[in-house]
Design a protein around this motif. Structure first.
Motif, PDB file in Angstrom:
ATOM      1  N   VAL A   1       0.798  -1.151   0.014  1.00 47.43           N
ATOM      2  CA  VAL A   1      -0.016   0.047  -0.055  1.00 47.43           C
ATOM      3  C   VAL A   1       0.849   1.254   0.063  1.00 47.43           C
ATOM      4  CG1 VAL A   1      -1.934   1.339   1.314  1.00 47.43           C
ATOM      5  CG2 VAL A   1      -1.891  -1.278   1.239  1.00 47.43           C
ATOM      6  N   GLY A   2       0.596   2.144  -0.921  1.00 49.51           N
ATOM      7  CA  GLY A   2       1.552   3.333  -1.122  1.00 49.51           C
ATOM      8  C   GLY A   2       1.144   4.544  -0.377  1.00 49.51           C
ATOM      9  N   PHE A   3       2.264   5.000   0.272  1.00 53.06           N
ATOM     10  CA  PHE A   3       2.067   6.273   1.001  1.00 53.06           C
ATOM     11  C   PHE A   3       3.301   7.133   0.439  1.00 53.06           C
ATOM     12  CE2 PHE A   3       0.480   2.979   3.679  1.00 53.06           C
ATOM     13  CZ  PHE A   3      -0.736   3.212   4.041  1.00 53.06           C
ATOM     14  N   ASN A   4       3.123   8.659   0.874  1.00 50.83           N
ATOM     15  CA  ASN A   4       3.856   9.366   0.315  1.00 50.83           C
ATOM     16  C   ASN A   4       4.184  10.395   1.647  1.00 50.83           C
ATOM     17  OD1 ASN A   4       4.300   9.340  -2.362  1.00 50.83           O
ATOM     18  ND2 ASN A   4       2.259   9.406  -2.359  1.00 50.83           N
TER      19      ASN A   4
ATOM     20  N   THR B   1       7.965  11.268   8.271  1.00 56.25           N
ATOM     21  CA  THR B   1       6.894  12.359   8.784  1.00 56.25           C
ATOM     22  C   THR B   1       5.900  12.711   7.756  1.00 56.25           C
ATOM     23  OG1 THR B   1       8.585  13.247  10.080  1.00 56.25           O
ATOM     24  CG2 THR B   1       6.792  14.650   9.739  1.00 56.25           C
ATOM     25  N   PHE B   2       4.592  12.534   8.208  1.00 57.73           N
ATOM     26  CA  PHE B   2       3.595  12.910   7.453  1.00 57.73           C
ATOM     27  C   PHE B   2       2.865  13.832   7.938  1.00 57.73           C
ATOM     28  CE2 PHE B   2       4.736   8.347   7.332  1.00 57.73           C
ATOM     29  CZ  PHE B   2       4.381   7.790   5.970  1.00 57.73           C
ATOM     30  N   ASN B   3       2.681  14.969   7.341  1.00 51.51           N
ATOM     31  CA  ASN B   3       2.043  16.188   7.720  1.00 51.51           C
ATOM     32  C   ASN B   3       0.632  16.412   7.117  1.00 51.51           C
ATOM     33  OD1 ASN B   3       4.301  17.177   8.882  1.00 51.51           O
ATOM     34  ND2 ASN B   3       4.967  17.937   7.242  1.00 51.51           N
ATOM     35  N   GLY B   4      -0.184  16.995   8.230  1.00 54.36           N
ATOM     36  CA  GLY B   4      -1.543  17.354   7.526  1.00 54.36           C
ATOM     37  C   GLY B   4      -2.379  16.234   7.271  1.00 54.36           C
ATOM     38  N   LEU B   5      -2.535  15.073   7.992  1.00 57.40           N
ATOM     39  CA  LEU B   5      -3.347  14.016   7.461  1.00 57.40           C
ATOM     40  C   LEU B   5      -4.691  14.154   7.901  1.00 57.40           C
ATOM     41  CD1 LEU B   5      -1.005  10.764   7.617  1.00 57.40           C
ATOM     42  CD2 LEU B   5      -1.439  12.083   5.674  1.00 57.40           C
ATOM     43  N   THR B   6      -5.732  13.803   7.191  1.00 54.36           N
ATOM     44  CA  THR B   6      -7.265  13.697   7.630  1.00 54.36           C
ATOM     45  C   THR B   6      -7.202  12.410   8.709  1.00 54.36           C
ATOM     46  OG1 THR B   6      -7.901  12.383   5.841  1.00 54.36           O
ATOM     47  CG2 THR B   6      -7.885  14.779   5.849  1.00 54.36           C
ATOM     48  N   ASP B   7      -8.503  12.403   9.332  1.00 47.74           N
ATOM     49  CA  ASP B   7      -8.636  11.235   9.966  1.00 47.74           C
ATOM     50  C   ASP B   7      -8.625   9.921   9.074  1.00 47.74           C
ATOM     51  OD1 ASP B   7      -9.281  12.463  12.563  1.00 47.74           O
ATOM     52  OD2 ASP B   7     -11.407  12.421  12.165  1.00 47.74           O
ATOM     53  N   ALA B   8      -9.247   9.923   7.833  1.00 50.36           N
ATOM     54  CA  ALA B   8      -9.189   8.685   7.114  1.00 50.36           C
ATOM     55  C   ALA B   8      -7.640   8.243   6.716  1.00 50.36           C
ATOM     56  CB  ALA B   8      -9.968   9.017   6.077  1.00 50.36           C
TER      57      ALA B   8
ATOM     58  N   ILE C   1      -2.565  16.497  17.272  1.00 48.95           N
ATOM     59  CA  ILE C   1      -3.633  17.004  16.726  1.00 48.95           C
ATOM     60  C   ILE C   1      -3.349  18.364  16.160  1.00 48.95           C
ATOM     61  CG2 ILE C   1      -5.042  17.567  18.452  1.00 48.95           C
ATOM     62  CD1 ILE C   1      -7.335  15.800  16.968  1.00 48.95           C
ATOM     63  N   PHE C   2      -3.839  18.855  15.230  1.00 50.34           N
ATOM     64  CA  PHE C   2      -3.880  20.022  14.681  1.00 50.34           C
ATOM     65  C   PHE C   2      -5.082  20.955  14.820  1.00 50.34           C
ATOM     66  CE2 PHE C   2      -3.688  23.311  10.972  1.00 50.34           C
ATOM     67  CZ  PHE C   2      -2.903  24.059  11.602  1.00 50.34           C
ATOM     68  N   LYS C   3      -6.202  20.410  14.274  1.00 49.24           N
ATOM     69  CA  LYS C   3      -7.376  21.155  14.257  1.00 49.24           C
ATOM     70  C   LYS C   3      -8.583  20.255  13.877  1.00 49.24           C
ATOM     71  CE  LYS C   3      -6.927  23.304   9.590  1.00 49.24           C
ATOM     72  NZ  LYS C   3      -7.114  24.405   8.812  1.00 49.24           N
TER      73      LYS C   3
ATOM     74  N   LYS D   1     -15.259  17.937   8.232  1.00 43.85           N
ATOM     75  CA  LYS D   1     -16.266  17.069   9.253  1.00 43.85           C
ATOM     76  C   LYS D   1     -15.001  16.227   9.897  1.00 43.85           C
ATOM     77  CE  LYS D   1     -20.691  18.594   8.137  1.00 43.85           C
ATOM     78  NZ  LYS D   1     -21.717  18.943   8.711  1.00 43.85           N
ATOM     79  N   CYS D   2     -13.739  16.565   9.737  1.00 44.37           N
ATOM     80  CA  CYS D   2     -12.756  15.504  10.450  1.00 44.37           C
ATOM     81  C   CYS D   2     -11.497  16.201  10.944  1.00 44.37           C
ATOM     82  CB  CYS D   2     -12.322  14.664   9.151  1.00 44.37           C
ATOM     83  SG  CYS D   2     -11.298  15.831   8.082  1.00 44.37           S
ATOM     84  N   TRP D   3     -10.851  15.584  11.887  1.00 44.26           N
ATOM     85  CA  TRP D   3      -9.831  16.078  12.533  1.00 44.26           C
ATOM     86  C   TRP D   3      -8.744  16.072  11.290  1.00 44.26           C
ATOM     87  CZ3 TRP D   3     -10.034  18.725  17.022  1.00 44.26           C
ATOM     88  CH2 TRP D   3     -10.877  18.511  17.629  1.00 44.26           C
ATOM     89  N   ILE D   4      -7.731  17.107  11.655  1.00 47.70           N
ATOM     90  CA  ILE D   4      -6.450  17.118  10.812  1.00 47.70           C
ATOM     91  C   ILE D   4      -5.288  16.810  11.598  1.00 47.70           C
ATOM     92  CG2 ILE D   4      -4.959  18.423   9.239  1.00 47.70           C
ATOM     93  CD1 ILE D   4      -7.964  17.886   8.132  1.00 47.70           C
ATOM     94  N   TRP D   5      -4.519  15.887  11.324  1.00 52.40           N
ATOM     95  CA  TRP D   5      -3.530  15.445  12.549  1.00 52.40           C
ATOM     96  C   TRP D   5      -2.144  16.540  11.983  1.00 52.40           C
ATOM     97  CZ3 TRP D   5      -4.305  12.855  16.565  1.00 52.40           C
ATOM     98  CH2 TRP D   5      -5.426  12.135  16.718  1.00 52.40           C
ATOM     99  N   GLU D   6      -1.514  17.041  12.788  1.00 51.55           N
ATOM    100  CA  GLU D   6      -0.436  17.937  12.377  1.00 51.55           C
ATOM    101  C   GLU D   6       0.810  17.104  11.856  1.00 51.55           C
ATOM    102  OE1 GLU D   6       2.306  21.216  14.242  1.00 51.55           O
ATOM    103  OE2 GLU D   6       1.127  20.307  15.789  1.00 51.55           O
TER     104      GLU D   6
END
Length: 121
Positions: free
Chosen positions: A10-13, A52-59, A99-101, A107-112
């Motif tokens: 499974v790919g990630f960036n 390091t992964f920046n600004g990820l949504t909950d999903a 967590i960021f905001k 309608k989800c959390w954004i992880w810093e």
């Protein structure tokens, strides 16, 4: 563009990737002699990939964290020593994720950030 890393296919960036190479020495047989000369019993050379992964949504955060739940998994990454993509069996170290905001529009959390250390088995 290809995915920077793949966890079990499974790919990630990640926002950043740091590559580390380290030696594992035997408990016995490494140190300095009476002349101060170093001697070693190197048992293995291992890789550590710090992402390091920046600004990820909950999903996206959930997808990433579920991918590293197994004790060991395959990790494909660009290896500067081999000058090609390489796949290793790895495990993940501690996972930190401030967590960021809350995004009211999505309608989800954004992880810093989510920081993961992938360590070769």
């Amino acid at each position: 563009m290809d995915d920077v890393i793949k966890i079990n296919g499974v790919g990630f960036n990640p926002s950043s990737l740091e590559f580390q190479v380290y030696d594992l020495d035997g408990e016995e047989g490494s140190g300095r002699n009476q002349n101060g000369e170093m001697f070693r019993d190197r048992k293995a050379v291992k890789r550590k990939i710090v992402c390091t992964f920046n600004g990820l949504t909950d999903a996206m955060a959930s997808k990433l964290l579920k991918a590293v739940e197994p004790v060991f998994f395959s990790l494909e990454y660009p290896d500067p020593v081999e000058n090609k993509r390489k796949t290793i069996t790895a495990y993940v170290g501690d996972r930190t994720m401030p967590i960021f905001k809350y995004d009211a529009v999505k309608k989800c959390w954004i992880w810093e950030t989510i920081n993961l250390n992938f360590i070769e088995r």
